[in-house]
Write an enzyme that holds these catalytic residues in place. Structure first.
Site, PDB file in Angstrom:
ATOM      1  N   LYS A 180      14.591   6.307   9.683  1.00  0.00           N
ATOM      2  CA  LYS A 180      15.047   5.325   9.289  1.00  0.00           C
ATOM      3  C   LYS A 180      15.188   4.913   8.254  1.00  0.00           C
ATOM      4  CE  LYS A 180      15.731   5.346  14.056  1.00  0.00           C
ATOM      5  NZ  LYS A 180      18.104   5.572  14.028  1.00  0.00           N
ATOM      6  N   THR A 181      16.319   4.603   7.451  1.00  0.00           N
ATOM      7  CA  THR A 181      16.684   3.798   6.290  1.00  0.00           C
ATOM      8  C   THR A 181      17.186   2.215   6.687  1.00  0.00           C
ATOM      9  OG1 THR A 181      19.115   4.228   6.340  1.00  0.00           O
ATOM     10  CG2 THR A 181      18.031   6.206   5.563  1.00  0.00           C
ATOM     11  N   ILE A 197       6.331 -15.237  -1.866  1.00  0.00           N
ATOM     12  CA  ILE A 197       7.121 -16.392  -3.193  1.00  0.00           C
ATOM     13  C   ILE A 197       6.831 -16.191  -4.199  1.00  0.00           C
ATOM     14  CG2 ILE A 197       7.458 -19.206  -2.939  1.00  0.00           C
ATOM     15  CD1 ILE A 197       7.526 -18.880   0.273  1.00  0.00           C
ATOM     16  N   HIS A 205     -21.389   1.434 -15.509  1.00  0.00           N
ATOM     17  CA  HIS A 205     -20.674   1.798 -14.753  1.00  0.00           C
ATOM     18  C   HIS A 205     -19.575   3.480 -15.359  1.00  0.00           C
ATOM     19  CE1 HIS A 205     -20.864  -1.279 -11.699  1.00  0.00           C
ATOM     20  NE2 HIS A 205     -20.823  -1.585 -12.683  1.00  0.00           N
ATOM     21  N   GLY A 224       1.553   2.863  -2.855  1.00  0.00           N
ATOM     22  CA  GLY A 224       1.402   3.738  -4.007  1.00  0.00           C
ATOM     23  C   GLY A 224       2.113   3.286  -4.824  1.00  0.00           C
ATOM     24  N   LYS A 225       2.535   2.286  -4.703  1.00  0.00           N
ATOM     25  CA  LYS A 225       3.041   1.537  -6.661  1.00  0.00           C
ATOM     26  C   LYS A 225       2.423   1.944  -7.965  1.00  0.00           C
ATOM     27  CE  LYS A 225       3.833  -2.753  -6.425  1.00  0.00           C
ATOM     28  NZ  LYS A 225       3.292  -3.040  -4.765  1.00  0.00           N
ATOM     29  N   CYS A 277     -25.164   0.379 -11.779  1.00  0.00           N
ATOM     30  CA  CYS A 277     -25.825  -0.732 -12.159  1.00  0.00           C
ATOM     31  C   CYS A 277     -26.022  -1.161 -10.148  1.00  0.00           C
ATOM     32  CB  CYS A 277     -24.353  -1.711 -11.672  1.00  0.00           C
ATOM     33  SG  CYS A 277     -24.036  -3.048 -12.826  1.00  0.00           S
ATOM     34  N   GLU A 308     -18.744   5.296 -13.263  1.00  0.00           N
ATOM     35  CA  GLU A 308     -16.821   5.368 -13.198  1.00  0.00           C
ATOM     36  C   GLU A 308     -15.425   5.387 -13.794  1.00  0.00           C
ATOM     37  OE1 GLU A 308     -19.497   3.388 -12.147  1.00  0.00           O
ATOM     38  OE2 GLU A 308     -18.528   1.387 -10.821  1.00  0.00           O
ATOM     39  N   TYR A 319     -13.555  -7.599  -0.723  1.00  0.00           N
ATOM     40  CA  TYR A 319     -12.840  -7.259   0.390  1.00  0.00           C
ATOM     41  C   TYR A 319     -11.511  -7.815   0.267  1.00  0.00           C
ATOM     42  CZ  TYR A 319     -17.249  -6.387   3.378  1.00  0.00           C
ATOM     43  OH  TYR A 319     -18.468  -5.861   3.736  1.00  0.00           O
ATOM     44  N   SER A 364       0.096  -1.478  -0.219  1.00  0.00           N
ATOM     45  CA  SER A 364       0.413  -0.120  -0.084  1.00  0.00           C
ATOM     46  C   SER A 364       0.626   1.327   0.255  1.00  0.00           C
ATOM     47  CB  SER A 364      -0.683   0.209   1.627  1.00  0.00           C
ATOM     48  OG  SER A 364      -2.027  -1.246   1.363  1.00  0.00           O
ATOM     49  N   ILE A 412      -0.029   4.954  -8.277  1.00  0.00           N
ATOM     50  CA  ILE A 412      -0.088   6.573  -8.438  1.00  0.00           C
ATOM     51  C   ILE A 412       1.435   6.472  -8.818  1.00  0.00           C
ATOM     52  CG2 ILE A 412       0.250   7.653  -7.020  1.00  0.00           C
ATOM     53  CD1 ILE A 412      -2.473   6.449  -7.028  1.00  0.00           C
TER      54      ILE A 412
HETATM   55  N1  GLN Z   1     -25.507  -7.935  -9.127  1.00  0.00           N
HETATM   56  C1  GLN Z   1     -25.993  -7.138 -10.279  1.00  0.00           C
HETATM   57  C2  GLN Z   1     -26.015  -7.911 -11.254  1.00  0.00           C
HETATM   58  O1  GLN Z   1     -25.286  -9.285 -11.507  1.00  0.00           O
HETATM   59  C3  GLN Z   1     -25.320  -5.832 -10.537  1.00  0.00           C
HETATM   60  C4  GLN Z   1     -23.646  -6.072 -11.186  1.00  0.00           C
HETATM   61  C5  GLN Z   1     -22.683  -4.786 -10.434  1.00  0.00           C
HETATM   62  O2  GLN Z   1     -24.017  -4.223  -9.704  1.00  0.00           O
HETATM   63  N2  GLN Z   1     -21.808  -4.559 -10.682  1.00  0.00           N
HETATM   64  O3  GLN Z   1     -26.070  -7.254 -12.704  1.00  0.00           O
END
Ligand code: GLN
Length: 565
Positions: free
Chosen positions: A193-194, A154, A516, A21-22, A390, A518, A59, A19, A24
């Site tokens: 500290k290095t 490993i 999506h 940031g490789k 979605c 985003e 997760y 973590s 970034i």
């Molecule tokens: N679980 C939903 C589906 O498979 C919505 C998937 C999602 O939000 N990416 O259609």
């Protein structure tokens, strides 16, 4: 496989802790080299055995980033796209699982007939072949490869061995290894500290790799003296020890690295001359808007079920930074845990105090669904700007069916296979799909936008392409009923068969999308729908809104209380 002659290679490895940031760092260096006029691509090598991260829980792995051509990949590819403003593809993320799968498939079809198939040379050659393929496809000057994990693991050894062999084969001036480490500040000694960095470099030396450049993450600025010391113990010139202290926003990292001359050191080592100074005025302006927005602040509630682990919503969080800058406001995000809202005593109005917009996030499985539906109902009834993505769109459809169209037993067949009103259902061809990996509706699809809609106001276009990752779709049997009750289908597939965007006529801003958005927001171009949503939230916040408490919220009765997976 033949390697293209003129492509130079940069490998980014990480040491001491994860973590740092490789991703970034790789994205920032790529952006600096691109703005100097080089043709750059970045790829990620992940040491795990999954063929791709598509089957992993958020997760475990955070968000799964989807490319235009439908690859389910590591979230670092999102950083590459956002920083470089270039699209990645199927070949931009290679896992050890994919390497082994390919070697084993070849062994079964007899390609190595007679040989004992081994890590050295077969697995290593497979990695080098993939590298050559990526370098050839890209029309490139520089290929940056980020190696996941931390030196000492490993499982990443074959990637390191491939890098070692490649450097030997290519000779000096063609490949640099940048090693990102951590230099902790010990308060009681008032000292940086290095030693951990020295140990990490020793470990690299142990597998035959001398790093060419060290980038040292630290809380405090690295003095020249410290750089000298690190260089001395790690066989490096002090100028090849780059300091990277914590920045206020990740978008400042390229500016810090520019100041530290990382790009110049890399160009020198690769023998690349004559590239112009990067002009980063727009980037500086963007950072300024992120840090000092002129038009105040809005607060957005993101409702989801992975709220303890914000990496699960990485691209959404970044999109809000872009849309904040494009609207000149600071966007503060509050993560709302969907399940909490399922308790009968939960005070939704209190939880949403000061919130100017609600986004219901993507997801899988039935945990938290009833809570999400409760938030959506609140946003709809109270006229609060709402954005569904979605699963968020699917929940908005269920909510509308139940509470507006009077179909109390509406649901998605993902959560109840025998739902009486299956407003969200599996697509016909998905019903036959047995394999879980890579079998959803994935990648970029066109969408036609209805003129006069909020979606059109945001996009200002009739045709857009957006990325998908889902199995379920809106069930067309209910389209007429929804329309009669005030739902607008403002985006569909070009043949009109698939619902891609829904919105409400008589609402401040209630837009939900099956895709999506985003995944396509960039520093230079905030996504139109995120921009529109934040603009609506800003207007709502400005209007010194008062919640209309005379509107009765219907009491909440969860229909299905399956145990959380
Ligand atoms: N679980 C939903 C589906 O498979 C919505 C998937 C999602 O939000 N990416 O259609």
């Amino acid at each position: 496989m033949a390697r293209p002659k003129n492509v130079k290679y940069i490998f980014v490895t990480g040491g001491v802790i994860s973590s740092l940031g490789k991703g970034i760092l790789s994205a920032s260096l790529g952006m600096l080299l691109k703005s100097r006029g080089l043709r750059v691509a970045i790829q990620k090598y992940d040491p795990y055995i999954n063929v791709d991260p598509g089957t992993m829980s958020p997760y475990q792995h955070g968000e799964v980033y989807v490319t235009d051509d439908g690859a389910e990949t590591d979230l670092d590819l999102g950083h590459y796209e956002r920083f470089l403003d270039e699209s990645t593809s199927q070949t931009s993320n290679l896992t050890m699982g994919r390497v082994y799968k390919s070697v084993i498939d070849k062994e079964r079809s007899g390609d190595y007939l007679g040989a004992t198939v081994q890590v050295v040379p077969h697995v290593i050659d497979e990695i080098k072949d993939r590298m050559a393929e990526q370098a050839r496809n890209g029309n490139l000057d520089v290929l940056i490869t980020e190696i996941g994990g931390t030196i000492g693991d490993i499982e990443s050894l074959p990637f390191l061995e491939a890098m070692r062999e490649l450097k030997l084969e290519m000779g000096d001036g063609n490949l640099v290894n940048i090693h990102l480490t951590f230099v902790p500040y010990i308060k009681s000694a008032s000292e940086l500290k290095t030693k951990p960095t020295q140990h990490s470099v020793k470990m690299l030396l142990g597998v035959g790799i001398q790093p060419d450049i060290l980038v040292c993450r630290s809380e405090k600025l690295l003095s020249r003296e410290i750089k000298n010391k690190v260089g001395h113990f790690c066989n490096l010139n002090e100028f090849d020890v780059i300091g990277l202290n914590d920045c206020e926003t990740i978008y400042e990292v390229p500016l810090t690295l520019l100041q530290e001359k990382l790009d110049l050191r890399v160009l020198k080592k690769l023998g690349l001359k004559g590239f112009k100074e990067p002009s980063l005025d727009y980037w500086r302006e963007f950072c300024n808007k992120v840090k000092f927005p002129k038009d105040g602040e809005v607060t957005i509630g993101i409702c989801g079920k992975y709220t303890e682990y914000p990496d699960a919503y990485k691209s959404i969080l970044e999109s809000f930074i872009h849309a904040g800058a494009s609207n000149n406001v600071k966007v503060t995000v509050k993560l709302l845990k969907a399940e909490d809202a399922e308790s009968a005593t939960f005070d939704l109005a209190k939880e949403l105090q000061g919130i100017n917009g609600i986004l219901v996030a993507p997801g899988f499985g039935d945990r938290g669904i009833e809570g999400k539906i409760k938030y959506i109902e609140y946003a709809r009834v109270q006229n609060i700007p709402f954005f569904g993505i979605c699963l968020g769109m699917q929940c908005a459809s269920i909510e509308f069916a139940r509470n507006v169209c009077g179909m109390q037993e509406a649901n998605s067949t993902e959560f109840n296979k025998r739902a009486r009103f299956a407003v969200i259902d599996l697509m016909e061809h998905q019903k036959k799909v047995k394999e879980k990996g890579g079998s959803m509706r994935l990648g970029s699809y066109p969408c036609i936008i209805t003129e006069g809609s909020k979606a059109y106001a945001a996009y200002q276009k009739f045709l857009v392409n957006e990325r998908h990752r889902h199995r379920y779709e809106f069930n067309n049997d209910y389209r007429k009923n929804f329309e009669e009750n005030g739902m607008i289908f403002s985006g569909t597939s070009p043949n009109g068969e698939l619902v891609e965007i829904i919105e409400l006529k008589d609402h401040r801003w209630f837009v939900a999308v099956q895709f999506h958005p985003e995944l396509k927001s960039r520093v230079q171009k905030a996504h139109s729908l995120f921009h529109g949503f934040v603009a609506a939230a800003k207007e709502y916040a400005r209007g010194a809104h008062q919640l209309d408490l005379t509107v009765d919220m219907p009491s909440f009765v969860p229909l299905y209380s399956d145990p959380a997976p």
